[in-house]
Design a protein around this motif. Structure first.
Motif, PDB file in Angstrom:
ATOM      1  N   THR A 186       0.854  -1.179   0.000  1.00  0.00           N
ATOM      2  CA  THR A 186       0.000   0.000   0.000  1.00  0.00           C
ATOM      3  C   THR A 186       0.894   1.234   0.000  1.00  0.00           C
ATOM      4  N   PHE A 187       0.337   2.339  -0.402  1.00  0.00           N
ATOM      5  CA  PHE A 187       1.010   3.629  -0.313  1.00  0.00           C
ATOM      6  C   PHE A 187      -0.073   4.692  -0.280  1.00  0.00           C
ATOM      7  N   CYS A 188       0.317   5.920   0.002  1.00  0.00           N
ATOM      8  CA  CYS A 188      -0.653   6.999   0.121  1.00  0.00           C
ATOM      9  C   CYS A 188      -0.335   8.117  -0.860  1.00  0.00           C
ATOM     10  N   VAL A 189      -1.389   8.784  -1.319  1.00  0.00           N
ATOM     11  CA  VAL A 189      -1.260   9.940  -2.199  1.00  0.00           C
ATOM     12  C   VAL A 189      -2.134  11.060  -1.642  1.00  0.00           C
ATOM     13  N   PRO A 190      -1.817  12.316  -1.974  1.00  0.00           N
ATOM     14  CA  PRO A 190      -2.708  13.410  -1.571  1.00  0.00           C
ATOM     15  C   PRO A 190      -4.111  13.164  -2.123  1.00  0.00           C
ATOM     16  N   SER A 191      -5.107  13.527  -1.353  1.00  0.00           N
ATOM     17  CA  SER A 191      -6.490  13.246  -1.751  1.00  0.00           C
ATOM     18  C   SER A 191      -6.900  13.979  -3.026  1.00  0.00           C
ATOM     19  N   THR A 192      -6.154  14.990  -3.434  1.00  0.00           N
ATOM     20  CA  THR A 192      -6.478  15.720  -4.667  1.00  0.00           C
ATOM     21  C   THR A 192      -5.970  15.006  -5.912  1.00  0.00           C
ATOM     22  N   TRP A 193      -5.092  14.012  -5.756  1.00  0.00           N
ATOM     23  CA  TRP A 193      -4.563  13.277  -6.914  1.00  0.00           C
ATOM     24  C   TRP A 193      -5.627  12.329  -7.438  1.00  0.00           C
ATOM     25  N   ARG A 194      -5.626  12.095  -8.742  1.00  0.00           N
ATOM     26  CA  ARG A 194      -6.618  11.235  -9.385  1.00  0.00           C
ATOM     27  C   ARG A 194      -5.945  10.124 -10.170  1.00  0.00           C
ATOM     28  N   GLN A 195      -6.621   8.984 -10.237  1.00  0.00           N
ATOM     29  CA  GLN A 195      -6.103   7.857 -11.001  1.00  0.00           C
ATOM     30  C   GLN A 195      -6.132   8.184 -12.486  1.00  0.00           C
ATOM     31  N   SER A 196      -5.060   7.758 -13.167  1.00  0.00           N
ATOM     32  CA  SER A 196      -4.926   8.003 -14.605  1.00  0.00           C
ATOM     33  C   SER A 196      -4.314   6.748 -15.217  1.00  0.00           C
ATOM     34  N   GLY A 197      -5.115   5.734 -15.422  1.00  0.00           N
ATOM     35  CA  GLY A 197      -4.601   4.458 -15.911  1.00  0.00           C
ATOM     36  C   GLY A 197      -4.525   3.450 -14.773  1.00  0.00           C
ATOM     37  N   ALA A 198      -4.123   2.237 -15.127  1.00  0.00           N
ATOM     38  CA  ALA A 198      -4.132   1.143 -14.160  1.00  0.00           C
ATOM     39  C   ALA A 198      -3.190   1.366 -12.982  1.00  0.00           C
ATOM     40  N   ASN A 199      -1.990   1.852 -13.221  1.00  0.00           N
ATOM     41  CA  ASN A 199      -0.991   2.002 -12.166  1.00  0.00           C
ATOM     42  C   ASN A 199      -0.414   3.404 -12.119  1.00  0.00           C
ATOM     43  N   THR A 200      -1.222   4.408 -12.360  1.00  0.00           N
ATOM     44  CA  THR A 200      -0.739   5.778 -12.399  1.00  0.00           C
ATOM     45  C   THR A 200      -1.708   6.705 -11.667  1.00  0.00           C
ATOM     46  N   PHE A 201      -1.142   7.630 -10.907  1.00  0.00           N
ATOM     47  CA  PHE A 201      -1.923   8.704 -10.292  1.00  0.00           C
ATOM     48  C   PHE A 201      -1.325  10.021 -10.733  1.00  0.00           C
ATOM     49  N   ARG A 202      -2.197  11.004 -10.985  1.00  0.00           N
ATOM     50  CA  ARG A 202      -1.756  12.339 -11.393  1.00  0.00           C
ATOM     51  C   ARG A 202      -2.220  13.355 -10.366  1.00  0.00           C
ATOM     52  N   GLY A 203      -1.321  14.288 -10.097  1.00  0.00           N
ATOM     53  CA  GLY A 203      -1.646  15.444  -9.281  1.00  0.00           C
ATOM     54  C   GLY A 203      -1.306  16.672 -10.090  1.00  0.00           C
ATOM     55  N   GLU A 204      -1.625  17.817  -9.569  1.00  0.00           N
ATOM     56  CA  GLU A 204      -1.313  19.042 -10.294  1.00  0.00           C
ATOM     57  C   GLU A 204       0.197  19.161 -10.472  1.00  0.00           C
ATOM     58  N   GLY A 205       0.665  19.097 -11.698  1.00  0.00           N
ATOM     59  CA  GLY A 205       2.080  19.281 -11.986  1.00  0.00           C
ATOM     60  C   GLY A 205       2.918  18.023 -12.038  1.00  0.00           C
ATOM     61  N   GLY A 206       2.301  16.840 -11.984  1.00  0.00           N
ATOM     62  CA  GLY A 206       3.117  15.631 -12.064  1.00  0.00           C
ATOM     63  C   GLY A 206       2.312  14.353 -11.971  1.00  0.00           C
ATOM     64  N   TRP A 207       3.028  13.230 -11.993  1.00  0.00           N
ATOM     65  CA  TRP A 207       2.405  11.913 -11.910  1.00  0.00           C
ATOM     66  C   TRP A 207       3.360  10.932 -11.239  1.00  0.00           C
ATOM     67  N   ILE A 208       2.777   9.842 -10.725  1.00  0.00           N
ATOM     68  CA  ILE A 208       3.562   8.701 -10.250  1.00  0.00           C
ATOM     69  C   ILE A 208       2.996   7.442 -10.869  1.00  0.00           C
ATOM     70  N   ARG A 209       3.854   6.453 -11.042  1.00  0.00           N
ATOM     71  CA  ARG A 209       3.476   5.143 -11.589  1.00  0.00           C
ATOM     72  C   ARG A 209       4.158   4.094 -10.725  1.00  0.00           C
ATOM     73  N   TRP A 210       3.567   2.925 -10.615  1.00  0.00           N
ATOM     74  CA  TRP A 210       4.164   1.866  -9.816  1.00  0.00           C
ATOM     75  C   TRP A 210       4.051   0.535 -10.519  1.00  0.00           C
ATOM     76  N   GLY A 211       4.867  -0.404 -10.050  1.00  0.00           N
ATOM     77  CA  GLY A 211       4.827  -1.737 -10.617  1.00  0.00           C
ATOM     78  C   GLY A 211       5.571  -2.721  -9.741  1.00  0.00           C
ATOM     79  N   VAL A 212       5.427  -3.975 -10.083  1.00  0.00           N
ATOM     80  CA  VAL A 212       6.089  -5.065  -9.374  1.00  0.00           C
ATOM     81  C   VAL A 212       7.245  -5.538 -10.241  1.00  0.00           C
ATOM     82  N   GLY A 213       8.382  -5.812  -9.620  1.00  0.00           N
ATOM     83  CA  GLY A 213       9.560  -6.246 -10.351  1.00  0.00           C
ATOM     84  C   GLY A 213      10.620  -5.165 -10.355  1.00  0.00           C
ATOM     85  N   GLN A 214      11.610  -5.354 -11.174  1.00  0.00           N
ATOM     86  CA  GLN A 214      12.715  -4.409 -11.304  1.00  0.00           C
ATOM     87  C   GLN A 214      12.337  -3.341 -12.322  1.00  0.00           C
ATOM     88  N   TYR A 215      12.459  -2.083 -11.955  1.00  0.00           N
ATOM     89  CA  TYR A 215      12.163  -1.005 -12.897  1.00  0.00           C
ATOM     90  C   TYR A 215      13.233  -0.971 -13.981  1.00  0.00           C
TER      91      TYR A 215
END
Length: 167
Positions: free
Chosen positions: A53-82
């Motif tokens: 599990t992890f946490c994001v600011p409540s203003t961030w929104r999901q954008s795809g299966a493993n991506t969240f976007r906030g104002e001015g950026g995004w994060i993505r996550w996955g299992v395995g070696q990046y």
């Protein structure tokens, strides 16, 4: 005129039903973040991923299966070696006898997060900020991109909220 109204209403109703059937983190009940987030005045919510599990600011929104976007950026996550999919290169013409200016900065460091050691990075290249965290046991990664220092700091805070549900 009244003959056209029912098909339009029907179309709107079908569109609403079709879009509400999609499964996402947005449909799940919002769970408050169980991990304290340092120096953040806003509320954060917990996201459940595969094995962690992890946490994001409540203003961030999901954008795809493993991506969240906030104002001015995004994060993505996955299992395995990046594995980066592209390598950026910069060509700089430097006059003879002068030292080249740095095209960016790179910073890598390790932290214990969620009971495991994570390798974090915080890089800048030509005005774009890149952050990330990689754990080897379990093998999980999060990465992000932003254009502001404030979002960059939020992304690093997101990575520090990771908690593993299996080891």
């Amino acid at each position: 005129m009244f003959m056209r109204l029912p098909p339009v209403v029907l179309l709107i109703g079908l569109t609403a039903c079709a879009s509400s059937g999609a499964s996402s983190h947005e449909d799940a009940p919002v769970v408050a973040c169980q991990v304290p987030v340092a120096s953040s005045p806003q509320t954060w919510r917990q996201i459940t991923a595969e094995g962690f599990t992890f946490c994001v600011p409540s203003t961030w929104r999901q954008s795809g299966a493993n991506t969240f976007r906030g104002e001015g950026g995004w994060i993505r996550w996955g299992v395995g070696q990046y594995r980066p999919t592209a390598i950026a290169t910069t060509t700089v013409n430097v006059p003879a006898g002068q030292l080249p200016l740095s095209a960016g900065r790179q910073n890598r460091f390790s932290e214990s997060i969620g009971g495991s050691i994570a390798e974090l990075w915080d890089n800048e290249l030509e005005g774009t900020l890149y952050t990330g965290a990689q754990w080897t046991r379990p093998s999980v990664y999060l990465l992000g991109q932003s254009t502001s220092q404030a979002v960059r700091l939020q992304q690093l805070q997101v990575y520090r909220t990771v908690r593993f549900t299996m080891k």
